[in-house]
Design a protein around this motif. Structure first.
Motif, PDB file in Angstrom:
ATOM      1  N   GLN A 111      46.570  13.985  -1.896  1.00 25.42           N
ATOM      2  CA  GLN A 111      47.255  13.966  -3.181  1.00 25.42           C
ATOM      3  C   GLN A 111      47.915  15.322  -3.417  1.00 25.42           C
ATOM      4  O   GLN A 111      47.349  16.369  -3.093  1.00 25.42           O
ATOM      5  N   ALA A 112      49.132  15.310  -3.982  1.00 25.90           N
ATOM      6  CA  ALA A 112      49.851  16.562  -4.211  1.00 25.90           C
ATOM      7  C   ALA A 112      50.729  16.429  -5.433  1.00 25.90           C
ATOM      8  O   ALA A 112      51.231  15.341  -5.761  1.00 25.90           O
ATOM      9  N   ALA A 113      50.900  17.567  -6.136  1.00 30.60           N
ATOM     10  CA  ALA A 113      51.887  17.678  -7.212  1.00 30.60           C
ATOM     11  C   ALA A 113      53.116  18.363  -6.632  1.00 30.60           C
ATOM     12  O   ALA A 113      53.003  19.338  -5.881  1.00 30.60           O
ATOM     13  N   PHE A 114      54.293  17.871  -6.979  1.00 25.97           N
ATOM     14  CA  PHE A 114      55.514  18.326  -6.319  1.00 25.97           C
ATOM     15  C   PHE A 114      56.589  18.648  -7.340  1.00 25.97           C
ATOM     16  O   PHE A 114      56.869  17.863  -8.244  1.00 25.97           O
ATOM     17  N   TYR A 115      57.204  19.837  -7.175  1.00 26.66           N
ATOM     18  CA  TYR A 115      58.362  20.228  -7.984  1.00 26.66           C
ATOM     19  C   TYR A 115      59.513  20.527  -7.021  1.00 26.66           C
ATOM     20  O   TYR A 115      59.462  21.503  -6.268  1.00 26.66           O
ATOM     21  N   PRO A 116      60.561  19.700  -7.003  1.00 23.46           N
ATOM     22  CA  PRO A 116      61.608  19.853  -5.985  1.00 23.46           C
ATOM     23  C   PRO A 116      62.625  20.954  -6.278  1.00 23.46           C
ATOM     24  O   PRO A 116      63.439  21.289  -5.424  1.00 23.46           O
ATOM     25  N   GLY A 117      62.593  21.534  -7.482  1.00 28.26           N
ATOM     26  CA  GLY A 117      63.643  22.444  -7.902  1.00 28.26           C
ATOM     27  C   GLY A 117      64.517  21.766  -8.938  1.00 28.26           C
ATOM     28  O   GLY A 117      64.596  20.538  -9.000  1.00 28.26           O
ATOM     29  N   ALA A 118      65.181  22.569  -9.756  1.00 28.26           N
ATOM     30  CA  ALA A 118      66.008  22.029 -10.841  1.00 28.26           C
ATOM     31  C   ALA A 118      67.424  21.774 -10.341  1.00 28.26           C
ATOM     32  O   ALA A 118      68.131  22.699  -9.920  1.00 28.26           O
ATOM     33  N   LEU A 119      67.833  20.519 -10.362  1.00 28.30           N
ATOM     34  CA  LEU A 119      69.207  20.189 -10.006  1.00 28.30           C
ATOM     35  C   LEU A 119      70.151  20.713 -11.077  1.00 28.30           C
ATOM     36  O   LEU A 119      69.808  20.727 -12.267  1.00 28.30           O
ATOM     37  N   PRO A 120      71.365  21.128 -10.710  1.00 25.40           N
ATOM     38  CA  PRO A 120      72.305  21.650 -11.717  1.00 25.40           C
ATOM     39  C   PRO A 120      72.857  20.537 -12.596  1.00 25.40           C
ATOM     40  O   PRO A 120      73.022  19.397 -12.152  1.00 25.40           O
TER      41      PRO A 120
END
Length: 471
Positions: free
Chosen positions: A405-414
């Motif tokens: 199990q993992a929490a994921f933040y891909p980065g903020a798209l513009p």
């Protein structure tokens, strides 16, 4: 041969007229094509769409379902006996198993017919009984669709374009070395032709893994029963064809024309030209993760794909005399469950910008288009967590590789898509102000209530766009 071809063309036109009259006057048919480049999620999309049309508890934005006018939905044998059936039951069992797995990718054309019995809407609904609408869903690889652009090119033009494109790609190093050692004007020797074709195929396979989308001819990647045949034993060579008699380049040019005649044209005639409505699936997040060059390459591939469509309205007389046109095109950015819902409008805007030119042409011709961020099968849940004193929106799921199990933040798209597309078009090597990441999630175990299909994101809106006006 000329008379045979003419007779075949006339016969097909007669069959088209008969089909059009039957569909218009009796039980209507909508033929929906589903395509996309590798790993865009075609198989999962079709499986989940069918499952959610059979059990419509999660389809509130499909108006006919929300109003209770769809009385029954059932699968029937596909009308084309020469096509494999889309293996819906196997794919659904894989996605809903105790330990679910993603089904295999599309490797050939397949078809499935879903029939809906629908009560009519409006003032005359009580005076007329329910009607039947047949939905033929056709699944085909996007790589094959890219081949349609080859119909307008000769071997010399195609070779020059391909050799220029792969000149600085490390994946093509072995093939480039083999081309340098080859004399195109030399006499044809089959081992030489075979070695060139194998090296070129190896480049295409490596390029696709690296994130390039211009990997044609498509049958080199998905050969099926054509593997090893002369029609797939050619490669681009420098110089002008046809070249000397019995030369290598002359035979390569002949096989290139045979590929167009025996492979590409039948696909267009038998499958693509009969599509009413089209779904184009795109793994935009995967391309963004790979960098600006992948985004620009995908944009070019999408332009080639969409340039093959014949958009317009399917009026009755138009179908009789000009054949069918694609009257609705859905552009879907898949894997929206890899992003928190607050970023979905941004990925939708990026999708719209990627296909802007093709959309303008389609709308001018009279076709309807829409772009959506979707997840055919939701594999994550949303959460908010604290990181370095800030609250960030994340998604949680099971990692495909490790099962953890993992929490994921891909980065903020513009918010402005130009901040991605401009550096991509300029040939930037990497993103300057952001590192966009991607994670591969496994499907989550499901517990479905009676009447519910698999969980999704906006699949009901996609169905309403594609089918709502006929329900």
């Amino acid at each position: 041969m000329g008379l045979t071809t003419l007779a075949d063309t006339v016969l097909r036109q007669i069959e088209t007229v008969q089909d059009t009259v039957n569909e218009t006057l009796f039980e209507p048919v909508i033929r929906v094509g589903v395509t996309g480049l590798a790993r865009s999620g075609k198989t999962v999309f079709i499986t989940s769409l069918i499952a959610n049309l059979l059990d419509r508890g999660r389809m509130p934005h499909l108006v006919a379902a929300a109003e209770g006018r769809i009385e029954a939905a059932f699968l029937q044998p596909q009308p084309d006996d020469t096509l494999p059936r889309f293996d819906f039951e196997t794919h659904l069992s894989q996605l809903t198993a105790r330990q679910p797995v993603w089904p295999d990718s599309t490797r050939a054309v397949s078809e499935l017919r879903l029939s809906l019995r629908v009560r009519r809407a409006g003032l005359l609904a009580g005076l007329q009984g329910p009607r039947t609408l047949h939905i033929d869903i056709v699944d085909y690889p996007g790589e094959w669709l890219l081949d349609l652009a080859l119909l307008e090119k000769d071997y010399t033009t195609w070779s020059a374009e391909v050799l220029a494109r792969l000149a600085d790609r490390p994946e093509a190093e072995a093939f480039r070395a083999q081309v340098v050692e080859t004399d195109p004007a030399a006499a044809l020797e089959e081992p030489t032709a075979k070695a060139l074709a194998e090296a070129f195929t190896g480049y295409l396979q490596a390029a696709r893994v690296s994130g390039y989308y211009d990997c044609t001819p498509g049958r080199f990647l998905l050969p099926g029963d054509l593997a090893g045949s002369p029609v797939l034993t050619f490669a681009p060579l420098p110089g002008a064809a046809p070249g000397p008699r019995k030369s290598l380049i002359r035979e390569m040019a002949r096989r290139f024309e045979a590929y167009k005649r025996e492979v590409v044209r039948p696909f267009f005639r038998d499958h693509f030209a009969r599509i009413d409505r089209q779904v184009v699936l795109v793994d935009a997040l995967g391309a963004i993760h790979k960098g600006p060059r992948a985004v620009e390459d995908m944009r070019g591939a999408m332009a080639d794909i969409l340039g093959a469509f014949r958009p317009g309205q399917n009026a009755f007389l138009t179908q009789l005399f000009q054949g069918k046109r694609v009257e609705k095109i859905l552009f879907a950015a898949t894997k929206a469950d890899h992003l928190h819902h607050r970023q979905h409008p941004r990925v939708t805007a990026i999708m719209e910008a990627l296909v802007r030119g093709a959309v303008d042409r389609a709308r001018f011709a009279g076709a309807e288009t829409v772009a959506l961020a979707i997840a055919s099968l939701r594999a994550t849940t949303e959460d908010t967590m604290s990181h370095e004193g800030q609250q960030i929106d994340v998604v949680r799921g099971t990692l495909l590789d490790s099962g953890k199990q993992a929490a994921f933040y891909p980065g903020a798209l513009p918010e402005d898509p130009a901040k991605l597309l401009a550096p991509a078009k300029a040939g930037a090597e990497s993103w300057l102000d952001q590192d966009y990441r991607v994670m591969n999630f496994a499907p989550s175990p499901l517990t479905l209530r009676p009447g519910d299909g698999p969980p999704h994101i906006r699949l009901d809106k996609a169905a309403q766009f594609l089918l709502g006006d006929r329900l």
